[in-house]
Design an enzyme around this catalytic site. Sequence first.
Site, short mmCIF file in Angstrom:
data_model
loop_
_atom_site.label_atom_id
_atom_site.label_comp_id
_atom_site.label_asym_id
_atom_site.label_seq_id
_atom_site.Cartn_x
_atom_site.Cartn_y
_atom_site.Cartn_z
N GLU A 1 82.64 71.26 47.20
CA GLU A 1 83.05 70.76 45.94
C GLU A 1 82.77 71.39 44.69
O GLU A 1 82.39 70.99 43.35
CB GLU A 1 82.25 69.09 45.77
CG GLU A 1 82.87 68.22 46.94
CD GLU A 1 82.34 66.79 46.93
OE1 GLU A 1 81.28 66.74 46.46
OE2 GLU A 1 82.83 65.89 47.52
N GLU B 1 87.71 64.16 52.72
CA GLU B 1 86.54 63.36 52.70
C GLU B 1 86.96 62.06 52.04
O GLU B 1 87.81 62.26 51.03
CB GLU B 1 85.49 64.05 51.72
CG GLU B 1 84.37 64.89 52.58
CD GLU B 1 83.32 65.31 51.41
OE1 GLU B 1 82.99 64.44 50.57
OE2 GLU B 1 82.80 66.07 51.49
C1 BMA Z 1 80.93 63.93 49.16
C2 BMA Z 1 80.02 64.88 50.03
C3 BMA Z 1 78.66 64.60 49.90
C4 BMA Z 1 78.07 63.29 49.56
C5 BMA Z 1 79.52 62.35 49.83
C6 BMA Z 1 78.76 60.82 49.38
O1 BMA Z 1 81.01 64.32 47.71
O2 BMA Z 1 80.49 66.05 49.69
O3 BMA Z 1 77.97 65.43 48.92
O4 BMA Z 1 76.91 62.98 50.39
O5 BMA Z 1 80.35 62.60 48.84
O6 BMA Z 1 78.47 60.61 48.04
#
Ligand code: BMA
Length: 914
Positions: free
Chosen positions: A461, A557
């Site tokens: 990120e 994610e």
């Molecule tokens: C994303 C991940 C983590 C984080 C998760 C939940 O951004 O890369 O850095 O723990 O979200 O917020």
Amino acid sequence: MTSPVYCCHVLVYSTLIMYTVGEVKIDLNGKWILEDENGTISVTAVIPGSVHTALMSKGIIGDPYFRFNDLEYRWIVYTNWTFSRTFEISGGTGSLSTVLLVCDGLDTVSSVYINGQCVGKSDNMFLRYIYNIKKYVNPGNNTIKIKFESPVSYASKQAAAHQKYDVPPDCNPPEYQGFCHPNYIRKEQCSFSWDWGPAFAPVGIWRNISIELFQAAAIRDVVAIPISSSSPNITWSLNLTAYLETGSTSKSIKGTFVINIPELGIMKESSVVLKPESYPTHNILFDVPKAETWWPIGYGNQHLYMVSVKFTSMFGEVSTKNVTVGFRKVQLVQDALPGDTGNTFYFRINGQYIFMKGANWIPVDAFQERVTMERLENLFQSAVDANMNTLRVWGGGIYEKDEFYQLADEKGILIWQDMMFACAMYPTGDEFLSTVDKEVEYQVRRLSNHPSVVAWGANNENEGALRQNWYGTDSNFSLYKADYVKLYITTVRLRYLQQYNHVPILSSSPSNGVKTEQEGWVAKNPADPLYGDVHYYNYSEDCWNVSIYEKPRFASEYGYQSLPSFSAMANISESSDWEFNSNFSLHRQHHPKGNSQMLSMIKKHFTIPQPIDSVTDYKNMIYLTQISQAMCIKIETEHYRRHQSDLDKNNKGLTRGALYWQLNDIWQAPTWASTEYGGKWKMLHYFAKDFFEQVLASGFVVDGQLSVYVISDLVTPLVNAMLIVKIWSWDNFTPRLTQNITFDLEAQSSALVLSVDGGNILAKGGCKSWNACFFTFEVMMENSTASANPLFISSFFDAEGLVQDPHLQIKKITQEAGTFMIEIESSSIAPFMWLDVGNIQGRFSQNGFIQLQPIVAVEFYAWEDVSLHRFQQALTLRSLTSKTTIRMLSTFYDQVYVYVVYLLKLLINTFYFV
Ligand code: BMA
């Protein structure tokens, strides 16, 4: 020391020394002494290990995870600690020309002393440190001392010394309850705290430590890269490089390499001359004609070959190294789509497209020495059981231990491996870049033999953070961009490409892949759904509404939080803590606004029960957060899987990966995980098993239109398969309408099989309203049926006819070895049936399901020895509509007792609210 035992070429001195002819290894793992800087604490410690676990095992501190102990034990991290021990160099080996201290992992900032003299320093947890200690050791007894500096003080000092400009974020949000400036130290970033994890910043020797003595040369590493040629079938060759270290002899070293793949009867021999005092490599490329291909799970076997490399020097000294190799080819396909409408982004393994389904992996424990093989195996098995084929090792944690990758190779789980940089800007001074350069070289060498590792990512990120100004870097964008490029492109990426390029490296996650490159490495919109991968979090809009989700090329994610089970929380808290918003609950919630986000998501579809007593409320909240999380991620994941084959009118779609955030937990806390600390499955993990099924019928409603897709990961087409659509009313075990639709489906694809007006079909089923009914979808194939996938079309507080007390009963429990068979009965349809056995280790065959028939059989697979009696005592059952948690009642008096308590509570409530 005991006298040596001779066995062929190997001498064994007690457990301490392994002596191959010429090459000697002194294992320094095991008992050390740990002391604080004032000498007030002096205890034995087991290495690999950390200060915290040593103090805990001596009773100096309690469980660091208990209640507020993470704050209570902060003094540990501000103290400087020394680990020491003695070791013996036997007379015969002392004359060998090279003596190396090999530290596979020092965590983190240390000075290393042999017999009182400093032999070197460390400041990177991810590096292997090798110190030449020849001139410091004596025959006989020696001492080693490793003095560690507080990592938190070190990071602060580094930040203060970097006066040129700020490298943000200085500190994470206060809710994280952590330490500042993790970006200034090459240490597990989340050990300074994260939005799901504690701040312990442990100190210690976290991987193996040993002394190696040799005369001529030792093989340090072997990397064997499979190369494929593919006409007409794949044939394999192996590009093998042995990395050596030569001793301090002044002569050139002559010797012979023998490379052996015993299973295939392959043996290659070559003579070499190595320069003294250097780091020579020996490279050989050879055909491996009969090699069987390694496949990810679900696509073929995970065939692994042992490759042994042996170097024999002119002195007759032998150094050997064995590595395991799997033959596979990786491609990341980023083809331009017609008319400048984006690029594809998907993986091919051995030429075969793979839809990547799985989750993100974070460190398993704040203290790595507690991560046993058993725990790793258990998590891998849980990933396999949930039909996953990919895990992403996220960049704020650690490059995992060797066992992790071995398991991934054996199970056929693909690994997307981040380099360890996450959610921050990083300094780019010469020293920092130089240690990162060495780190990448070492880690890439260490992990490149593993067929499971199919992608590298340079950070998590950080491209997005820079482009979207998360940390105020817009004030000097060009400066931070230059730093970004310096670190990830001209250091990390370049170092990787200079060594290998057999698997792709991505500059960040999320990124736009090649488009990011074209745009100078910080894309205009790194979250562009038309390119690369995306991360997507949305806590405010209704997660049941599929229109809120993008159709990206790859979802690497996405997630929602829930609480872990009551038994998990009870293990580390006291009864006064058992409230959703108690001080303790808020202390454990590191995500800003986390509890209110969970609550507001629940409220969109569920009723929060009236307070009965704090413990019941707490248990209800746990249950509801788990339902809400499981539903959200089910809906989002199915959306991604549905759109793997199509492009919409805005050219969105061709989504070919769904990795939710996050598979595992580092401790017991509200987090995004689907398995708890210790491995217990949350409801989400049971849902994952279903929503990642190989063949899945998945429906949704937008603007009153019902669409049902069938998704298949099978490599053969579905021919003459049948989609079975059922309409149910909440008040009846018999479906109101069943419709069968025959269809064919191409291999590894998803297609719309039914699209109808929702109102019409509900009317056909005689449903009075949308609130009265719901759907299930099944796929009947030649030999099997994919399980019924429900689609709820009304919120649960609106569900008309849903019976409020289904009189759940546990009818029968029987045991056969480690499997328990449970029969449960319900008098009406019961959503989110939930079985729980507290702290008993294991998992159910299904859980969180909707009961659609009076009797359902569930199995429990125990991961430990459990008696029938203990199981019966522990088992509880509930559903969304049951008023109490049910146990299997053995006597009439038990039943009377439960009903009396229930009636009393009812009376008190009625009285209270009147
Ligand atoms: C994303 C991940 C983590 C984080 C998760 C939940 O951004 O890369 O850095 O723990 O979200 O917020």
